[in-house]
Every structure is written in structure tokens, then in C-alpha cells.
Design a protein around this motif. Sequence first.
Motif, PDB file in Angstrom:
ATOM      1  N   ASP A 151      56.383 -74.545  21.736  1.00  0.00           N
ATOM      2  CA  ASP A 151      57.363 -73.452  21.678  1.00  0.00           C
ATOM      3  C   ASP A 151      56.806 -72.269  22.468  1.00  0.00           C
ATOM      4  O   ASP A 151      56.447 -71.240  21.922  1.00  0.00           O
ATOM      5  CB  ASP A 151      57.609 -73.087  20.212  1.00  0.00           C
ATOM      6  CG  ASP A 151      58.642 -71.965  20.046  1.00  0.00           C
ATOM      7  OD1 ASP A 151      59.225 -71.567  21.062  1.00  0.00           O
ATOM      8  OD2 ASP A 151      58.831 -71.497  18.908  1.00  0.00           O
ATOM      9  N   LEU A 195      59.972 -77.476  16.067  1.00  0.00           N
ATOM     10  CA  LEU A 195      58.856 -78.120  16.758  1.00  0.00           C
ATOM     11  C   LEU A 195      58.814 -79.611  16.479  1.00  0.00           C
ATOM     12  O   LEU A 195      58.571 -80.427  17.375  1.00  0.00           O
ATOM     13  CB  LEU A 195      57.528 -77.477  16.326  1.00  0.00           C
ATOM     14  CG  LEU A 195      57.049 -76.259  17.109  1.00  0.00           C
ATOM     15  CD1 LEU A 195      55.779 -75.713  16.478  1.00  0.00           C
ATOM     16  CD2 LEU A 195      56.796 -76.625  18.568  1.00  0.00           C
ATOM     17  N   ASN A 200      64.456 -73.661  10.843  1.00  0.00           N
ATOM     18  CA  ASN A 200      63.492 -72.665  11.308  1.00  0.00           C
ATOM     19  C   ASN A 200      62.743 -73.215  12.513  1.00  0.00           C
ATOM     20  O   ASN A 200      62.907 -74.383  12.894  1.00  0.00           O
ATOM     21  CB  ASN A 200      62.516 -72.284  10.186  1.00  0.00           C
ATOM     22  CG  ASN A 200      61.883 -73.509   9.539  1.00  0.00           C
ATOM     23  OD1 ASN A 200      61.253 -74.309  10.222  1.00  0.00           O
ATOM     24  ND2 ASN A 200      62.056 -73.659   8.228  1.00  0.00           N
ATOM     25  N   ARG A 201      61.918 -72.396  13.130  1.00  0.00           N
ATOM     26  CA  ARG A 201      61.243 -72.785  14.372  1.00  0.00           C
ATOM     27  C   ARG A 201      60.175 -73.858  14.119  1.00  0.00           C
ATOM     28  O   ARG A 201      59.926 -74.698  14.973  1.00  0.00           O
ATOM     29  CB  ARG A 201      60.618 -71.553  15.050  1.00  0.00           C
ATOM     30  CG  ARG A 201      61.618 -70.480  15.418  1.00  0.00           C
ATOM     31  CD  ARG A 201      61.010 -69.416  16.298  1.00  0.00           C
ATOM     32  NE  ARG A 201      60.897 -69.848  17.691  1.00  0.00           N
ATOM     33  CZ  ARG A 201      61.878 -69.789  18.581  1.00  0.00           C
ATOM     34  NH1 ARG A 201      63.057 -69.313  18.234  1.00  0.00           N
ATOM     35  NH2 ARG A 201      61.672 -70.187  19.816  1.00  0.00           N
ATOM     36  N   ARG A 202      59.563 -73.836  12.957  1.00  0.00           N
ATOM     37  CA  ARG A 202      58.563 -74.869  12.656  1.00  0.00           C
ATOM     38  C   ARG A 202      59.222 -76.242  12.582  1.00  0.00           C
ATOM     39  O   ARG A 202      58.684 -77.230  13.074  1.00  0.00           O
ATOM     40  CB  ARG A 202      57.850 -74.551  11.346  1.00  0.00           C
ATOM     41  CG  ARG A 202      56.931 -73.335  11.410  1.00  0.00           C
ATOM     42  CD  ARG A 202      55.903 -73.374  10.313  1.00  0.00           C
ATOM     43  NE  ARG A 202      56.513 -73.536   8.998  1.00  0.00           N
ATOM     44  CZ  ARG A 202      55.905 -74.043   7.954  1.00  0.00           C
ATOM     45  NH1 ARG A 202      54.678 -74.477   8.069  1.00  0.00           N
ATOM     46  NH2 ARG A 202      56.515 -74.125   6.791  1.00  0.00           N
ATOM     47  N   GLU A 203      60.390 -76.299  11.955  1.00  0.00           N
ATOM     48  CA  GLU A 203      61.131 -77.565  11.915  1.00  0.00           C
ATOM     49  C   GLU A 203      61.602 -77.942  13.320  1.00  0.00           C
ATOM     50  O   GLU A 203      61.651 -79.115  13.679  1.00  0.00           O
ATOM     51  CB  GLU A 203      62.323 -77.440  10.976  1.00  0.00           C
ATOM     52  CG  GLU A 203      62.988 -78.773  10.678  1.00  0.00           C
ATOM     53  CD  GLU A 203      64.108 -78.639   9.672  1.00  0.00           C
ATOM     54  OE1 GLU A 203      65.261 -78.423  10.112  1.00  0.00           O
ATOM     55  OE2 GLU A 203      63.829 -78.737   8.465  1.00  0.00           O
ATOM     56  N   SER A 226      49.088 -80.707  11.826  1.00  0.00           N
ATOM     57  CA  SER A 226      50.403 -80.904  12.410  1.00  0.00           C
ATOM     58  C   SER A 226      51.473 -80.262  11.560  1.00  0.00           C
ATOM     59  O   SER A 226      51.324 -80.094  10.353  1.00  0.00           O
ATOM     60  CB  SER A 226      50.687 -82.407  12.567  1.00  0.00           C
ATOM     61  OG  SER A 226      52.001 -82.614  13.000  1.00  0.00           O
ATOM     62  N   THR A 227      52.583 -79.920  12.200  1.00  0.00           N
ATOM     63  CA  THR A 227      53.718 -79.395  11.443  1.00  0.00           C
ATOM     64  C   THR A 227      54.359 -80.489  10.603  1.00  0.00           C
ATOM     65  O   THR A 227      55.160 -80.193   9.714  1.00  0.00           O
ATOM     66  CB  THR A 227      54.770 -78.833  12.415  1.00  0.00           C
ATOM     67  OG1 THR A 227      55.141 -79.861  13.330  1.00  0.00           O
ATOM     68  CG2 THR A 227      54.235 -77.654  13.168  1.00  0.00           C
ATOM     69  N   ILE A 237      56.902 -80.513   6.674  1.00  0.00           N
ATOM     70  CA  ILE A 237      58.302 -80.450   7.083  1.00  0.00           C
ATOM     71  C   ILE A 237      58.905 -81.845   7.134  1.00  0.00           C
ATOM     72  O   ILE A 237      58.289 -82.788   7.630  1.00  0.00           O
ATOM     73  CB  ILE A 237      58.432 -79.794   8.480  1.00  0.00           C
ATOM     74  CG1 ILE A 237      57.947 -78.359   8.426  1.00  0.00           C
ATOM     75  CG2 ILE A 237      59.866 -79.846   8.978  1.00  0.00           C
ATOM     76  CD1 ILE A 237      57.899 -77.696   9.772  1.00  0.00           C
ATOM     77  N   THR A 285      50.575 -79.934  18.547  1.00  0.00           N
ATOM     78  CA  THR A 285      51.889 -80.573  18.542  1.00  0.00           C
ATOM     79  C   THR A 285      52.211 -81.083  19.944  1.00  0.00           C
ATOM     80  O   THR A 285      51.828 -80.460  20.937  1.00  0.00           O
ATOM     81  CB  THR A 285      52.988 -79.583  18.108  1.00  0.00           C
ATOM     82  OG1 THR A 285      52.972 -78.446  18.976  1.00  0.00           O
ATOM     83  CG2 THR A 285      52.768 -79.131  16.671  1.00  0.00           C
TER      84      THR A 285
END
Length: 353
Positions: free
Chosen positions: A213, A180, A175-178, A115-116, A120, A209
Motif C-alpha cells: 500500500d 492488503l 479497512n486498509r489492512r483487510e 503477516s496481516t 484478518i 506482505t
Amino acid sequence: MEREPMRIREGYLVKKGSMFNTWKPMWVVLLEDGVEFYKRKADNSPKGMIPLKGSSIHSPCQDFGKRMFVFKLTVAKQQDHFFQAAYLEERDAWVRDIKKAIHHIDGGQRFARKSTRKSIRLPETINLSNLYLLMKDPEKGIKELKLEKDKRVFNYCFTGTCVIDWLVSSGSIRNRREGLLLASSLLNEGYLQPAGDTSKAAAEGLSDTPFLDLSDAYYYFPDSGFFCEGYSSDDDVVLKEEFRGTIVKQGCLLKQGHRRKNWKVRKFVLRDDPAYLHYYDPAGGEEPLGAIHLRGCVVTAVEDMPDTKKHDDDNILFEIITANEIHYYLQAASPTERTEWIKAIQSVARTGK
């Protein structure tokens, strides 16, 4: 201080009674070290707990021919516990996570889902309620669009990519990961709703997830004018005015009567607010003949009904068990249509009022 076991997965399943051949809906919670089951989601104390250490899981389980998507959990003392999921993907997701939990506990390891979340942390200043209002701003918020996919038109919705783009451009995340993780939090709290099979499958735990995205993963605001136009199995003409804001799915199904056990064709209309499945005379009439309250219900596919004459050689049946344990049996026109109805009813049962 002892660490509280992590919740890996939770949701309604149908569980077989330990003494009698009765199947009842239960709110099931998979922990790192065991499976707890509750009579209702809101209950504070579980009715029982199944330890995972030394246990084994069996799927598919063919012990009950009339019930589909059953899996069996056998504990170290050779006691069997049977659970029924609503459809194939849901059963496989439960089985996959239980297998992983058993493997980790037997090996003395902690369960870790890819998982992200691992790397994060969201800024503590983020307020989901305030962020939701900003996202819905008519001028500066996320633009609601009309999108088409799989012969269906989704109105007043937007893509997962659009959500992440907006979060980045608004400075809400770094950022894009955050993004998500933040979008997944919005989804879990009900500020966003999945629309279409791709986003719904991810929200049900079939992806790394809950939020995607992707440009083909669709979402909508729960209090928007979202509605979906498509092709029903009985070629009903769907008027978009009927769908606006409240109707999730409609079409004709066979319904078994409670008293005479006879079958009749009814037109069903699935509403998400309030969470009801109304049924009507297909020949016409604006007033419903009855309604099934879906909040907290469990819905599963079945092969046949007990204690009743089989209606058709090619039954495509499913069962709705309400929160107060009333059983309704319905028949779709095809396996695909049955799965669509089950997933739609599941979604409303979880998020409807």
C-alpha cells in the motif's frame, strides 16, 4: 486429524545432484518441517524431501566458484544439499526463511510469518474474478496512469495506494489492512501484476506482505496495454509501439552458440505472452534468429561456463535452463543489467503463457 504442514516459500531453484556434479532446475517447496523438491511445478509427488530438524544452513557457500548465490543445507546425518538462487536478494530470502523454520522446529514451535493474514479474514462473499471485472470498469474502476520512476516511464499502470483506495471506496473491504490481504490475493492469482523493482521485490517475498500500500509501488492489469520505456545499456531507442501489451524488456546481449561455442551479439526481446525470449541480428531484420521458451525455466547468474574458453576477463554471465533442460549462456554489459534481465525473465517464466 493431523494438520498439514504450512507452505512457507516455493519457487524454482537450481539444485546440485546428490551423486554427480549436475545442476538441474527444481520446483522447491519450503515447509515447516522440511524442504521438498519436484522436477516440475505441476508434479504431484516430490523427487525428494530434506528434513529440517537438526539441520543447518550455510550462506554464502563458496564450494562452487563458478556458481553464484549458492546456499548449503546440511541435514542431521551430515549430508549436504546445494541450491542456487537467481540473484542475491532471492538467495537471502530463502536462507532467512529456512533459518527461521529450523529455529522453530528445533524449539518445538510453529512457524509464524509476520503477516496481516493473522488477524484478518476476508468476507466469504468476495469473488476475485468478479472483483477484477469491476476494477477494470472504464468509468468506475481503477484509473490507469502514466507514472515515472528511476528514469523509467510505466504506462497503463497504477499505484498500490490507488488499489487500496478503490477497494475501500467501493465497499469491497472494511479497512486498509483487510485491503492488503485482498490485494495480495489478487496478485497471487494473477489478476494484478507488479511493475518496477519495489513491487516485484515484495511479490517475491522480500516484504511482510506480497502487495504494498505505497504510492511508489506500481501494478498493472495483465491484459491491459502496459508497457515500460527506459534506458537500455546499449542506448537502443525503444519505440513504445514495440512494447505495447507484450514486450517486457529488450536490448543487446552476448550469446554463446550451442554448436561452435562462439559468442555473438544478439538483440533480445522478452515477451510475456507467449513467454519467449526472441533474439535477432542486431544489424536488422524483422524475423528472429531463434527463441528461448521461458515457461517453467530457471535463470541464474554464473561466473564462467564449464568446458569452454572464457570469453572475457570481466564476464557478467547468466544461464537460462529451460523446462526441458536446455542450457543457454548469455552475457550482459554490467552487473546491474544482468540482475535486471534475470528478474524480468523470472517474472515472465512465472506468469507468462
